[in-house]
Motif scaffolding. Structure first.
Motif, PDB file in Angstrom:
ATOM      1  N   LEU A 108     113.564  -2.727 143.787  1.00  0.00           N
ATOM      2  CA  LEU A 108     113.125  -3.701 142.794  1.00  0.00           C
ATOM      3  C   LEU A 108     113.255  -5.092 143.388  1.00  0.00           C
ATOM      4  O   LEU A 108     114.295  -5.426 143.965  1.00  0.00           O
ATOM      5  CB  LEU A 108     113.971  -3.618 141.524  1.00  0.00           C
ATOM      6  N   GLN A 109     112.195  -5.900 143.247  1.00  0.00           N
ATOM      7  CA  GLN A 109     112.206  -7.261 143.753  1.00  0.00           C
ATOM      8  C   GLN A 109     111.863  -8.233 142.626  1.00  0.00           C
ATOM      9  O   GLN A 109     110.742  -8.267 142.140  1.00  0.00           O
ATOM     10  CB  GLN A 109     111.205  -7.415 144.910  1.00  0.00           C
ATOM     11  N   GLN A 110     112.879  -8.982 142.163  1.00  0.00           N
ATOM     12  CA  GLN A 110     112.713 -10.044 141.167  1.00  0.00           C
ATOM     13  C   GLN A 110     111.906  -9.580 139.951  1.00  0.00           C
ATOM     14  O   GLN A 110     110.972 -10.236 139.475  1.00  0.00           O
ATOM     15  CB  GLN A 110     112.051 -11.262 141.800  1.00  0.00           C
ATOM     16  N   VAL A 111     112.278  -8.428 139.413  1.00  0.00           N
ATOM     17  CA  VAL A 111     111.532  -7.828 138.306  1.00  0.00           C
ATOM     18  C   VAL A 111     111.846  -8.531 136.991  1.00  0.00           C
ATOM     19  O   VAL A 111     113.015  -8.753 136.650  1.00  0.00           O
ATOM     20  CB  VAL A 111     111.857  -6.319 138.200  1.00  0.00           C
ATOM     21  N   GLN A 112     110.784  -8.861 136.268  1.00  0.00           N
ATOM     22  CA  GLN A 112     110.915  -9.390 134.911  1.00  0.00           C
ATOM     23  C   GLN A 112     110.082  -8.514 133.978  1.00  0.00           C
ATOM     24  O   GLN A 112     108.931  -8.194 134.266  1.00  0.00           O
ATOM     25  CB  GLN A 112     110.418 -10.834 134.817  1.00  0.00           C
ATOM     26  N   VAL A 113     110.691  -8.131 132.864  1.00  0.00           N
ATOM     27  CA  VAL A 113     109.999  -7.363 131.827  1.00  0.00           C
ATOM     28  C   VAL A 113     110.152  -8.137 130.528  1.00  0.00           C
ATOM     29  O   VAL A 113     111.258  -8.575 130.183  1.00  0.00           O
ATOM     30  CB  VAL A 113     110.581  -5.940 131.674  1.00  0.00           C
ATOM     31  N   ALA A 114     109.051  -8.303 129.801  1.00  0.00           N
ATOM     32  CA  ALA A 114     109.092  -9.118 128.586  1.00  0.00           C
ATOM     33  C   ALA A 114     108.351  -8.422 127.453  1.00  0.00           C
ATOM     34  O   ALA A 114     107.411  -7.648 127.672  1.00  0.00           O
ATOM     35  CB  ALA A 114     108.474 -10.487 128.848  1.00  0.00           C
ATOM     36  N   TYR A 115     108.815  -8.701 126.230  1.00  0.00           N
ATOM     37  CA  TYR A 115     108.110  -8.298 125.018  1.00  0.00           C
ATOM     38  C   TYR A 115     107.609  -9.578 124.357  1.00  0.00           C
ATOM     39  O   TYR A 115     108.403 -10.351 123.828  1.00  0.00           O
ATOM     40  CB  TYR A 115     109.021  -7.523 124.078  1.00  0.00           C
ATOM     41  N   GLU A 134     106.908 -13.209 124.154  1.00  0.00           N
ATOM     42  CA  GLU A 134     107.453 -14.355 124.878  1.00  0.00           C
ATOM     43  C   GLU A 134     108.910 -14.168 125.281  1.00  0.00           C
ATOM     44  O   GLU A 134     109.491 -15.026 125.936  1.00  0.00           O
ATOM     45  CB  GLU A 134     107.330 -15.621 124.007  1.00  0.00           C
ATOM     46  N   THR A 135     109.502 -13.035 124.884  1.00  0.00           N
ATOM     47  CA  THR A 135     110.926 -12.805 125.149  1.00  0.00           C
ATOM     48  C   THR A 135     111.118 -11.974 126.406  1.00  0.00           C
ATOM     49  O   THR A 135     110.681 -10.808 126.474  1.00  0.00           O
ATOM     50  CB  THR A 135     111.588 -12.084 123.954  1.00  0.00           C
ATOM     51  N   ALA A 136     111.764 -12.558 127.409  1.00  0.00           N
ATOM     52  CA  ALA A 136     112.076 -11.831 128.649  1.00  0.00           C
ATOM     53  C   ALA A 136     113.335 -11.002 128.418  1.00  0.00           C
ATOM     54  O   ALA A 136     114.414 -11.542 128.175  1.00  0.00           O
ATOM     55  CB  ALA A 136     112.282 -12.799 129.799  1.00  0.00           C
ATOM     56  N   VAL A 137     113.190  -9.678 128.469  1.00  0.00           N
ATOM     57  CA  VAL A 137     114.314  -8.763 128.235  1.00  0.00           C
ATOM     58  C   VAL A 137     115.042  -8.458 129.536  1.00  0.00           C
ATOM     59  O   VAL A 137     116.258  -8.260 129.557  1.00  0.00           O
ATOM     60  CB  VAL A 137     113.815  -7.460 127.574  1.00  0.00           C
ATOM     61  N   VAL A 138     114.286  -8.414 130.635  1.00  0.00           N
ATOM     62  CA  VAL A 138     114.842  -8.226 131.976  1.00  0.00           C
ATOM     63  C   VAL A 138     114.387  -9.404 132.814  1.00  0.00           C
ATOM     64  O   VAL A 138     113.198  -9.746 132.808  1.00  0.00           O
ATOM     65  CB  VAL A 138     114.368  -6.895 132.602  1.00  0.00           C
ATOM     66  N   GLN A 139     115.323 -10.041 133.536  1.00  0.00           N
ATOM     67  CA  GLN A 139     114.985 -11.279 134.238  1.00  0.00           C
ATOM     68  C   GLN A 139     115.489 -11.259 135.687  1.00  0.00           C
ATOM     69  O   GLN A 139     116.695 -11.173 135.928  1.00  0.00           O
ATOM     70  CB  GLN A 139     115.624 -12.473 133.526  1.00  0.00           C
ATOM     71  N   GLY A 140     114.552 -11.309 136.627  1.00  0.00           N
ATOM     72  CA  GLY A 140     114.897 -11.500 138.029  1.00  0.00           C
ATOM     73  C   GLY A 140     115.795 -10.431 138.624  1.00  0.00           C
ATOM     74  O   GLY A 140     116.708 -10.749 139.393  1.00  0.00           O
ATOM     75  N   VAL A 141     115.559  -9.160 138.303  1.00  0.00           N
ATOM     76  CA  VAL A 141     116.414  -8.072 138.786  1.00  0.00           C
ATOM     77  C   VAL A 141     115.923  -7.564 140.137  1.00  0.00           C
ATOM     78  O   VAL A 141     114.751  -7.205 140.286  1.00  0.00           O
ATOM     79  CB  VAL A 141     116.467  -6.913 137.775  1.00  0.00           C
ATOM     80  N   SER A 142     116.832  -7.530 141.107  1.00  0.00           N
ATOM     81  CA  SER A 142     116.542  -6.969 142.433  1.00  0.00           C
ATOM     82  C   SER A 142     117.637  -5.984 142.804  1.00  0.00           C
ATOM     83  O   SER A 142     118.825  -6.254 142.586  1.00  0.00           O
ATOM     84  CB  SER A 142     116.481  -8.076 143.495  1.00  0.00           C
ATOM     85  N   LEU A 143     117.243  -4.839 143.339  1.00  0.00           N
ATOM     86  CA  LEU A 143     118.208  -3.871 143.868  1.00  0.00           C
ATOM     87  C   LEU A 143     117.466  -2.871 144.746  1.00  0.00           C
ATOM     88  O   LEU A 143     116.259  -2.706 144.639  1.00  0.00           O
ATOM     89  CB  LEU A 143     118.982  -3.152 142.763  1.00  0.00           C
ATOM     90  N   VAL A 144     118.231  -2.213 145.624  1.00  0.00           N
ATOM     91  CA  VAL A 144     117.674  -1.202 146.524  1.00  0.00           C
ATOM     92  C   VAL A 144     118.599   0.004 146.513  1.00  0.00           C
ATOM     93  O   VAL A 144     119.814  -0.136 146.727  1.00  0.00           O
ATOM     94  CB  VAL A 144     117.542  -1.739 147.971  1.00  0.00           C
ATOM     95  N   LEU A 145     118.048   1.198 146.254  1.00  0.00           N
ATOM     96  CA  LEU A 145     118.803   2.436 146.340  1.00  0.00           C
ATOM     97  C   LEU A 145     118.674   3.017 147.737  1.00  0.00           C
ATOM     98  O   LEU A 145     117.571   3.051 148.296  1.00  0.00           O
ATOM     99  CB  LEU A 145     118.272   3.470 145.340  1.00  0.00           C
ATOM    100  N   ALA A 146     119.784   3.469 148.282  1.00  0.00           N
ATOM    101  CA  ALA A 146     119.757   4.167 149.562  1.00  0.00           C
ATOM    102  C   ALA A 146     119.338   5.616 149.334  1.00  0.00           C
ATOM    103  O   ALA A 146     119.552   6.165 148.250  1.00  0.00           O
ATOM    104  CB  ALA A 146     121.133   4.110 150.211  1.00  0.00           C
ATOM    105  N   PRO A 147     118.715   6.268 150.321  1.00  0.00           N
ATOM    106  CA  PRO A 147     118.350   7.676 150.177  1.00  0.00           C
ATOM    107  C   PRO A 147     119.567   8.529 149.822  1.00  0.00           C
ATOM    108  O   PRO A 147     120.624   8.404 150.441  1.00  0.00           O
ATOM    109  CB  PRO A 147     117.798   8.038 151.565  1.00  0.00           C
ATOM    110  N   GLY A 148     119.429   9.350 148.793  1.00  0.00           N
ATOM    111  CA  GLY A 148     120.510  10.214 148.360  1.00  0.00           C
ATOM    112  C   GLY A 148     121.559   9.541 147.501  1.00  0.00           C
ATOM    113  O   GLY A 148     122.515  10.184 147.052  1.00  0.00           O
ATOM    114  N   GLU A 149     121.392   8.255 147.225  1.00  0.00           N
ATOM    115  CA  GLU A 149     122.395   7.514 146.451  1.00  0.00           C
ATOM    116  C   GLU A 149     122.258   7.790 144.964  1.00  0.00           C
ATOM    117  O   GLU A 149     121.154   7.920 144.429  1.00  0.00           O
ATOM    118  CB  GLU A 149     122.239   6.012 146.709  1.00  0.00           C
TER     119      GLU A 149
END
Length: 357
Positions: free
Chosen positions: A7-14, A16-31
């Motif tokens: 995930l790179q700087q993900v924003q999800v909104a309903y 005008e309301t941003a419910v998820v803001q600027g989320v970044s993360l990386v899962l390693a294989p098998g994690e």
């Protein structure tokens, strides 16, 4: 090897309301990872965006290196190569257990389908229930069937949306550990959503603590507990109380218990931006408090018997309350006084006026 999820700087909104803001993360294989947080923090919305049920307003989501979500484009859930276990299991009541498991692998020849069903039922120690129907199974058995149905097509990533929330505490934690072993056996990467810390600790390699639509810390359970990144994480994970700390003119740190350094309490970890002149606070965990001859006299004001241990609330001479945990056979009555000191491997300090928002 490609990451199963990025995930790179993900924003999800309903609207005008941003419910998820600027989320970044990386899962390693098998994690095996987890989104943990209170109700309304955005964790389920983020999981739905990863599954393809919600579009992203900004940023992008990659599964096995393929961009599956970006503004203006959302790849359909069935084309993402992921599995999903829902909160209510969503088993088909009119199909047998075997037919439920076969649902996602209907394209395979019959002998391969049956072989895969038998393999998965053995994996969850339920080899003889293929002809049963969901209503004939216990809640724990239904959960296992829902899990292996999602695993049957060998997905690149498995998403679990609070799959243990309808179960009692003991069964929930036991199943979390079992599911972890099953995912390890299948070498499947997974992302769990939960509000239950014990469940997250039992199952996940790394945990993203979420608050107000953002990830506050993405780390191991040990670091979340002992090295929290901010006051919200420190207060949300585990139990504890805030204890005032002052920096003296000699630059040593003092609490009601006396000087904190150097006396074996470990190297202090300072929150970002902390100023040397400010009043400070540290989070004192129940397991940081020890009974010690010559320590501060503390009065027992509350007790909670929990079987293997007892959690006490103690009142210090200043009136400050702290928590203390001891073995279940060390019973102390209300009003009893005991001498206590603190012994800490990690000393994490925050500005006393710093909020949790």
């Amino acid at each position: 090897m490609l990451s199963p999820l990025e995930l790179q700087q993900v924003q999800v909104a309903y609207g005008e309301t941003a419910v998820v803001q600027g989320v970044s993360l990386v899962l390693a294989p098998g994690e095996i990872s987890c989104l943990l947080g209170p109700s309304g923090c955005g964790k389920t919305t983020l999981l739905r965006a990863i599954a393809g049920f919600e579009p992203v307003r900004r940023g992008h989501i990659l599964i096995s290196g393929q961009k599956v979500s970006l503004p203006g484009h959302t790849l359909a859930p069935e084309r993402r190569g992921i599995g999903m276990v829902f909160q209510d299991f969503a088993l088909f009541p009119h199909l047998s257990v075997a037919r439920n498991i076969e649902f996602g692998i209907a394209h395979l020849p019959l002998p391969q389908r049956r072989e895969r069903v038998d393999e998965l039922l053995r994996l969850v120690a339920l080899p003889n229930i293929g002809d049963c129907y969901p209503h004939q199974l216990s809640g724990g058995q239904q959960q296992r069937v829902a899990l292996i149905r999602a695993l049957a097509p060998k997905p690149a990533l498995l998403l679990l949306d609070e799959p243990f929330s309808s179960m009692d505490v003991d069964l929930r934690e036991n199943l979390a550990r079992e599911v972890r072993q099953i995912l390890r056996s299948e070498q499947t990467s997974a992302l769990l959503v939960t509000h239950d810390q014990n469940e997250a600790f039992a199952m996940a390699d790394r945990i993203a603590v979420m608050h107000q639509g953002r990830i506050r810390q993405w780390d191991s359970a040990y670091n979340l507990y002992h090295k929290p990144a901010d006051r919200f994480v420190a207060g949300f994970i585990g139990q504890g109380v805030w204890l005032p700390v002052l920096r003296g003119t000699d630059q040593r740190l003092y609490s009601e218990f006396g000087p904190l350094l150097p006396d074996g309490t470990g190297t202090p970890q300072f929150a970002a931006g902390i100023a040397s002149e400010q009043e400070l606070e540290m989070l004192l965990r129940p397991d940081d408090v020890v009974r010690q001859q010559g320590g501060l006299p503390a009065e027992v004001v509350e007790r909670s018997f929990r079987g293997a241990d007892i959690l006490y609330r103690l009142r210090l001479p200043s009136g400050t309350h702290i928590l203390y945990i001891t073995k279940g056979h060390n019973d102390l009555p209300l009003g009893a006084t005991l001498p206590v000191a603190i012994k800490m491997n990690e000393l994490v300090l925050f500005n006393s006026e710093e909020g949790e928002g």
